[in-house]
Design a protein around this motif. Sequence first.
Motif, mmCIF file in Angstrom:
data_model
loop_
_atom_site.group_PDB
_atom_site.id
_atom_site.type_symbol
_atom_site.label_atom_id
_atom_site.label_comp_id
_atom_site.label_asym_id
_atom_site.label_seq_id
_atom_site.Cartn_x
_atom_site.Cartn_y
_atom_site.Cartn_z
ATOM 1 N N PRO A 36 -39.452 -30.758 -7.967
ATOM 2 C CA PRO A 36 -39.065 -30.994 -9.898
ATOM 3 C C PRO A 36 -37.383 -31.027 -10.411
ATOM 4 O O PRO A 36 -36.753 -31.390 -9.712
ATOM 5 C CB PRO A 36 -39.273 -29.396 -9.715
ATOM 6 N N LEU A 37 -38.252 -31.655 -12.025
ATOM 7 C CA LEU A 37 -36.294 -32.238 -12.606
ATOM 8 C C LEU A 37 -35.604 -31.358 -12.904
ATOM 9 O O LEU A 37 -35.322 -29.737 -12.815
ATOM 10 C CB LEU A 37 -36.959 -32.974 -13.167
ATOM 11 N N LEU A 38 -34.617 -31.734 -12.345
ATOM 12 C CA LEU A 38 -33.435 -30.515 -12.038
ATOM 13 C C LEU A 38 -33.059 -30.579 -13.864
ATOM 14 O O LEU A 38 -32.797 -31.179 -14.459
ATOM 15 C CB LEU A 38 -32.189 -31.058 -11.017
ATOM 16 N N LEU A 39 -32.442 -29.568 -13.423
ATOM 17 C CA LEU A 39 -31.112 -29.056 -14.969
ATOM 18 C C LEU A 39 -30.212 -29.168 -15.214
ATOM 19 O O LEU A 39 -29.292 -28.619 -14.012
ATOM 20 C CB LEU A 39 -32.275 -28.397 -15.993
ATOM 21 N N SER A 40 -29.728 -28.688 -16.705
ATOM 22 C CA SER A 40 -28.494 -28.003 -16.201
ATOM 23 C C SER A 40 -28.073 -26.993 -17.491
ATOM 24 O O SER A 40 -29.092 -26.804 -18.230
ATOM 25 C CB SER A 40 -27.016 -29.627 -17.170
ATOM 26 N N LEU A 41 -26.990 -26.523 -17.315
ATOM 27 C CA LEU A 41 -26.735 -25.099 -17.929
ATOM 28 C C LEU A 41 -26.134 -24.978 -18.307
ATOM 29 O O LEU A 41 -24.955 -25.527 -17.661
ATOM 30 C CB LEU A 41 -27.660 -23.984 -17.192
ATOM 31 N N PRO A 42 -24.879 -23.891 -19.104
ATOM 32 C CA PRO A 42 -23.992 -24.096 -20.082
ATOM 33 C C PRO A 42 -23.256 -23.165 -18.442
ATOM 34 O O PRO A 42 -23.403 -22.366 -18.043
ATOM 35 C CB PRO A 42 -23.500 -22.786 -20.938
ATOM 36 N N GLY A 43 -22.067 -23.528 -18.592
ATOM 37 C CA GLY A 43 -21.045 -22.961 -17.691
ATOM 38 C C GLY A 43 -20.728 -21.217 -18.060
ATOM 39 O O GLY A 43 -21.731 -20.621 -18.417
ATOM 40 N N ILE A 44 -20.979 -20.664 -16.888
ATOM 41 C CA ILE A 44 -21.122 -19.439 -16.442
ATOM 42 C C ILE A 44 -20.560 -18.628 -17.790
ATOM 43 O O ILE A 44 -20.981 -17.846 -18.180
ATOM 44 C CB ILE A 44 -21.260 -18.713 -15.170
ATOM 45 N N GLY A 45 -19.188 -19.228 -18.150
ATOM 46 C CA GLY A 45 -18.422 -18.547 -19.028
ATOM 47 C C GLY A 45 -18.445 -18.879 -20.339
ATOM 48 O O GLY A 45 -17.621 -18.552 -21.021
ATOM 49 N N ASN A 46 -19.630 -19.877 -20.684
ATOM 50 C CA ASN A 46 -19.418 -20.618 -22.422
ATOM 51 C C ASN A 46 -19.799 -19.185 -23.457
ATOM 52 O O ASN A 46 -20.664 -19.148 -24.238
ATOM 53 C CB ASN A 46 -20.420 -21.196 -21.613
#
Length: 560
Positions: free
Chosen positions: A311-321
């Motif tokens: 699967p195509l990878l993704l990015s998410l906000p930092g855990i404390g954003n």
Amino acid sequence: MQVQETPCTRLCHTKNILTVNGQFPGPTIYARKGDTVIVKVINQGNKNITLHWHGVGQPRNPWSDGPEYITQCPIQPGANFTQQIQLTDEEGTLWWHAHSDFDLATVHGPLIINPKQGTMYPFNKPHKEFTLILGEWWNKDVNTVLEEALQSGGEVQPSDANTINGQPGDFLPCSQKGINDLFNQILINNALPNADTVKVHVEQGKSYLLRLINAALSSEFFFTIANHHLTVVGTDGSYTKPYVTDLVFITPGQTMDVLIEANQFQNSSSPSRYYIAAQPYIGNPLISYDGNMTTAILEYETNYTTIPAPPLLLSLPGIGNTDAVAIFADGLRSLVDKDHPIDVPETINEHMYITVSINDILCPNKSCKGPLGNRFAASLNNVSFENPQINVLHAYYYSIPGVYTTDFPDYPSHYFNFTEDDIPTDLFVTKKATKVKMLKYNTTVEIIFQGTNILGPGENHPMHLHGQSFYVVGRGSGNFDEKKDPLTYNLVDPPRENTVGVPKNGWATIRFRAVNPGVWYMHCHVDRHMAWGMDMVFITKNGKSEDAKMLPPPSDMPPC
């Protein structure tokens, strides 16, 4: 619905869990707007249980609402209780769950409310729909986790995994490899996803409705799908203006209806799989937390036979954003059209300013495992709610004295800089009490929830109100300013919700009209906070007409 113990394996760990009809997550209840659904709950488990129909107004009928020792005593093993789910203006995605101890962890399921016959969605009908339930998994028995925390006075052990539809996804295999190791394994070895990871199958060019439910006990989630935009069209059983975003933020208790377009061009050289992911948001890094990402896979149907790529990878906000949380919440607006009107109270009869705090309770000889040797607690306006032995509704209906007092404070007992970094330790301590707030029928209520930084950096607090939805007319950072902040209120198209995230180091304002006579619970939907006392009760008195009076109790109410 039969509540029973069922063997279940996750993270290569098998244990017996409480389930409904042997399913985890539990079965979906389908209905149409305005329907009445009758559910017979049969307790075949080994402990007391209650079920709550989250987001259902239950007009005049708090007897079927479900929270233990608030509107009913628990259903004991071997007993049963028939509950009535009376739907009115709810439409979209809601859910049901246990409202006893930490049973919610495995006893929950969707409540899908479709439009009435002859009416339609306020958006183009999707080709298909999928329900994705975000949750948590403990390898240890979850109620043992609760008992150990309450006995010691310390923190609650965080979950071992976050889940989508009960599965942790690709990044928590049995080998317990870290996320980076697994990414490398996928990239280097062209490894395929875990067989148990949830798959969402789509066809190119078609639209789909995702029904998101956050059934976690603790985790607030950022949610996204690689290379796909999300269009939010509903929250908490009410429609919103279409809100296009790459990222959804959803707190425990909340539900969201999200449209996606399967618009990625497909050929033999293009990706056919895209990660769906939920990553916890942690407002306070000093608490114990489960920071594990959970994944599912959006998979395109293809007619070529090459070996599918990872699967195509993704990015998410930092855990404390925290900024990402605020940006998403500020974009939600009620739909507001002739078929979906709103009624935001403009003249307010009851003003309440409620501080939302993590506290401690003094422990003899400093022998507890909470802060400063004391016991962890939580409070609203420095009142830490204590469950009675006779449920509040029973005591109110039958005029039984001594169960509760009617002096829940409208304002905090002490004013200070609620969001400063270092709050004096003499403000940490709270006390247990069973206090309720009485409301006259048809009263308009405004509540300003003020987050506090007692015991360190603040957290988001998802505050849930039973018996009625409310309008979120404002939110902001810092301490509420009674002169400036009301000028920013949205009284035109505020989102209509039943669970609002009170922001870290900030405030949120809700408004509702008390036209549902009965006893109605309000609490933080982070379950350890509720267990520590971050809850209270509203009692709305009867109106004058017969249709403004609470119904009598059913004959099979569970005994205490």
